[in-house]
Design a protein around this motif. Sequence first.
Motif, PDB file in Angstrom:
ATOM      1  N   ASP A 198       0.837  -1.209   0.000  1.00 38.86           N
ATOM      2  CA  ASP A 198       0.000   0.000   0.000  1.00 38.86           C
ATOM      3  C   ASP A 198       0.869   1.255   0.000  1.00 38.86           C
ATOM      4  O   ASP A 198       0.561   2.244  -0.687  1.00 38.86           O
ATOM      5  CB  ASP A 198      -0.916   0.015   1.227  1.00 38.86           C
ATOM      6  N   LEU A 199       1.941   1.212   0.767  1.00 37.77           N
ATOM      7  CA  LEU A 199       2.849   2.359   0.839  1.00 37.77           C
ATOM      8  C   LEU A 199       3.519   2.600  -0.512  1.00 37.77           C
ATOM      9  O   LEU A 199       3.679   3.749  -0.945  1.00 37.77           O
ATOM     10  CB  LEU A 199       3.906   2.109   1.916  1.00 37.77           C
ATOM     11  N   ALA A 200       3.897   1.515  -1.180  1.00 40.87           N
ATOM     12  CA  ALA A 200       4.526   1.649  -2.501  1.00 40.87           C
ATOM     13  C   ALA A 200       3.546   2.250  -3.502  1.00 40.87           C
ATOM     14  O   ALA A 200       3.909   3.116  -4.309  1.00 40.87           O
ATOM     15  CB  ALA A 200       5.009   0.286  -2.983  1.00 40.87           C
ATOM     16  N   GLU A 201       2.304   1.804  -3.458  1.00 42.42           N
ATOM     17  CA  GLU A 201       1.297   2.310  -4.396  1.00 42.42           C
ATOM     18  C   GLU A 201       0.975   3.779  -4.151  1.00 42.42           C
ATOM     19  O   GLU A 201       0.509   4.479  -5.056  1.00 42.42           O
ATOM     20  CB  GLU A 201       0.018   1.481  -4.280  1.00 42.42           C
ATOM     21  N   ALA A 202       1.232   4.241  -2.931  1.00 43.96           N
ATOM     22  CA  ALA A 202       0.904   5.628  -2.588  1.00 43.96           C
ATOM     23  C   ALA A 202       1.964   6.620  -3.057  1.00 43.96           C
ATOM     24  O   ALA A 202       1.761   7.838  -2.965  1.00 43.96           O
ATOM     25  CB  ALA A 202       0.714   5.753  -1.075  1.00 43.96           C
ATOM     26  N   GLN A 203       3.100   6.115  -3.561  1.00 46.08           N
ATOM     27  CA  GLN A 203       4.163   7.016  -4.006  1.00 46.08           C
ATOM     28  C   GLN A 203       3.747   7.728  -5.294  1.00 46.08           C
ATOM     29  O   GLN A 203       3.220   7.112  -6.216  1.00 46.08           O
ATOM     30  CB  GLN A 203       5.464   6.248  -4.230  1.00 46.08           C
ATOM     31  N   GLY A 204       3.986   9.014  -5.335  1.00 45.84           N
ATOM     32  CA  GLY A 204       3.575   9.815  -6.481  1.00 45.84           C
ATOM     33  C   GLY A 204       4.596   9.826  -7.603  1.00 45.84           C
ATOM     34  O   GLY A 204       5.596   9.090  -7.591  1.00 45.84           O
ATOM     35  N   GLU A 209      11.318   4.915  -8.453  1.00 41.94           N
ATOM     36  CA  GLU A 209      12.400   4.052  -7.974  1.00 41.94           C
ATOM     37  C   GLU A 209      12.162   3.643  -6.522  1.00 41.94           C
ATOM     38  O   GLU A 209      12.392   2.489  -6.139  1.00 41.94           O
ATOM     39  CB  GLU A 209      13.745   4.763  -8.100  1.00 41.94           C
ATOM     40  N   LEU A 210      11.685   4.593  -5.708  1.00 43.07           N
ATOM     41  CA  LEU A 210      11.369   4.277  -4.315  1.00 43.07           C
ATOM     42  C   LEU A 210      10.239   3.259  -4.244  1.00 43.07           C
ATOM     43  O   LEU A 210      10.291   2.306  -3.452  1.00 43.07           O
ATOM     44  CB  LEU A 210      10.979   5.552  -3.562  1.00 43.07           C
TER      45      LEU A 210
END
Length: 553
Positions: A198-204, A209-210
Motif C-alpha cells: 500500500d505504501l509503494a502504491e501511494a508514491q507519487g 524508484e522508491l
Amino acid sequence: MKKFKNLERYRVGGTDSNMSLAIPLPRTPAGRTYRYSPNENAHPRHFLIGDVVADYEVKAETRARMKLEPRSSQTVCPYSGVVAADDEFTHPDDRQAGIDTVRHAAEEDMLALVDGMFKDLGRKFSSSKFVSLKPGPKRRPKPKPHFVRSDLLRELVCDHCGRDYGVFAIALFCPDCGAPNVRLHFERERKLVGAQVDLAEAQGDGLEELAYRLLGNAHEDVLTAFEATLKTVYLHGMGNVPSKPPRNDFQNIEKAKKRFADLGVDPFQHLTSEELATLELNIQKRHVIGHNLGVIDPKFADHAQEAKMGETVHLVASDIREFATLCQKVVDDLDAWLAGAPSPTVGQDLPPLLAASPAHTNPSKEPPTLESLDVRLSELARQVALWLAKKSTNGNPQDTTAEGEEIVATFPDATERALEKAVAELEAEGFVTASGAIGRRIPFAFATTDLFATFDPVACGTDPYADAGELIALIFAAVEAGEEAIDPAKLHEGLGWELRRFNPALAIVVAHIDSRRVSDEYGGEYVARHFFLLPEDEVVLERLAERLKGRSR
C-alpha cells in the motif's frame, strides 16, 4: 501492629514464622510477563504472556485443536509444544527478582524492628537522670528493587483462545491453549506485506524508484517468511534432527516436497498447476531481485516466457499480494497437519492486539498516564500520590511532606474517611511513611523515593530509574578519575538537570550504597552531602545499571 509489615504485602498463607509468599512478576511496558521454556532445545526459549481479550468466546470447533483447556495451571512451549506446569516456565530473571524483592522486604522489616526497639528504650529512659538516649536522624526507607522488562517484536493474539502473547520470530503453538498458530504468524506477515505494498502504491510521480524498492522489499519479505515457516515446521516434525541440514531447500518447491515427504505430508497438494507455476515464478523472481539487482538472468528467463535478458524484472502490487496468498495456502496446510485438522479461523479477521509493543509505538512520545501505572492503588490514592509528587520543588523525599488538613483542602470532593484510606494505601505500598497523632484522623505523610520513582513519569515527564542509570555512569567516571568523595553538586552540574529531576535519581543511587559511606544532608539541597564507594558498592551499582538497561524515558 504486624511485625513484618513489608513481607505481609506478599503473604498468601502460612504463619508469622513460616510465611507463604506470592511475588508479582515484573511486567513489560505492554503488560506482559516473561516466560522461559523448560525444554532446553526449544530455542530461543524466551517468550511473553499477556492478558486475554475481554469476553473472548472459545468455540467448540477451535477447542478440538487445543492441547490444553485455556487458562489452566499449565503452559505450552510455543516453540516446541512441550507442556508443563506454569511454575516450570518461570524466567530465571524473575526468580532472581523474587529473591531480591523478598530480601528487600525482610531487610526493611528487620531495620524497622531495630528502630522500634530503640524508640521503646528512649521512652523507658526518658525520665532517667542517669541514662540519656539521643535519637539520630530518621532512617529513609530503601526503595523497592526495580526490574526492567522489554516487549518482543512479534506479538499475537491466539485466534482460538484469545490469549495475548509475544515470541521471537516464528512459534508453532499458543502458550495458553496449545493450538497451532503457524498460520496466524504468516497471516501477520501478510498484513505487514500488504501495508508495504500500500505504501509503494501511494508514491507519487517522480518516486518510481522508491516505489519499486518498496515492492521489492515486500516481495522478498514474503519468501523469507515462507521459507522460515516451512523450515520451522519441518524441523519440529523431524524432532530437530533432520537427516541432513535443509540449507536452502525450502526456496525450491520440489526440494521442499521431498523434505516434507519424510513426514508424510505434501503442503502443496491443494495448489493447482497454475498456482504452483505462479509460486515457482515468484520464488525465482525473488532471487533476481535479491541477488541480481532486479536484472533478468538466463535462469529466470527460462521460467518467465515474456522476460527478456538484461531487463529489469517487472513487479506489480497485485502479483505480490497473490504470492503472499499462495504461500498462506501452503502454510494453512502445515497448520492443519500440526493439529490433525484445519483451522476453523481460516478466512476470518485476525483478533485485535491487546497492546502494541514498543516495536510499533514510541513510548517516548506516549508518556504513561496515571491510570496506566502498574500499581495496586485506588483512583483517589493515585491522585494523592501524583499531587504529592507535583508538590515537591526539589525532588527530595525528606522535604516532601503533607499534613492532613492540607490533603483535605486539596481534595474537597473526597470524604476524610476516603482520604484516610488513600494515605493508608500509599503507606501499605511504600509510597509514603505516615505519622499519626491523637486527634489527627489523616496522618502526616512523608514521601518516599518510591513515590518519585513511580509517579514522576506522569508528574514531570521524567523517569528517575532511567536517570539513575545515567547518573551511575557519571559516578563511575568520577571514580575512574580518582575522586574518592563523590560530590553530588558536581554530578548535578555535569548532568545539567533541574534539581527536581536530579534528586530522585540520586536518592535511588545512594540507597544502593552502604549507609555508612553516605553523608546525609538534612535541610540541604541534595539528598546526600557526599558519599564514598568501596568495591562492593560498585558491584551493587553495576548490577543496578545492568537491570536498568533498556529503560526508556
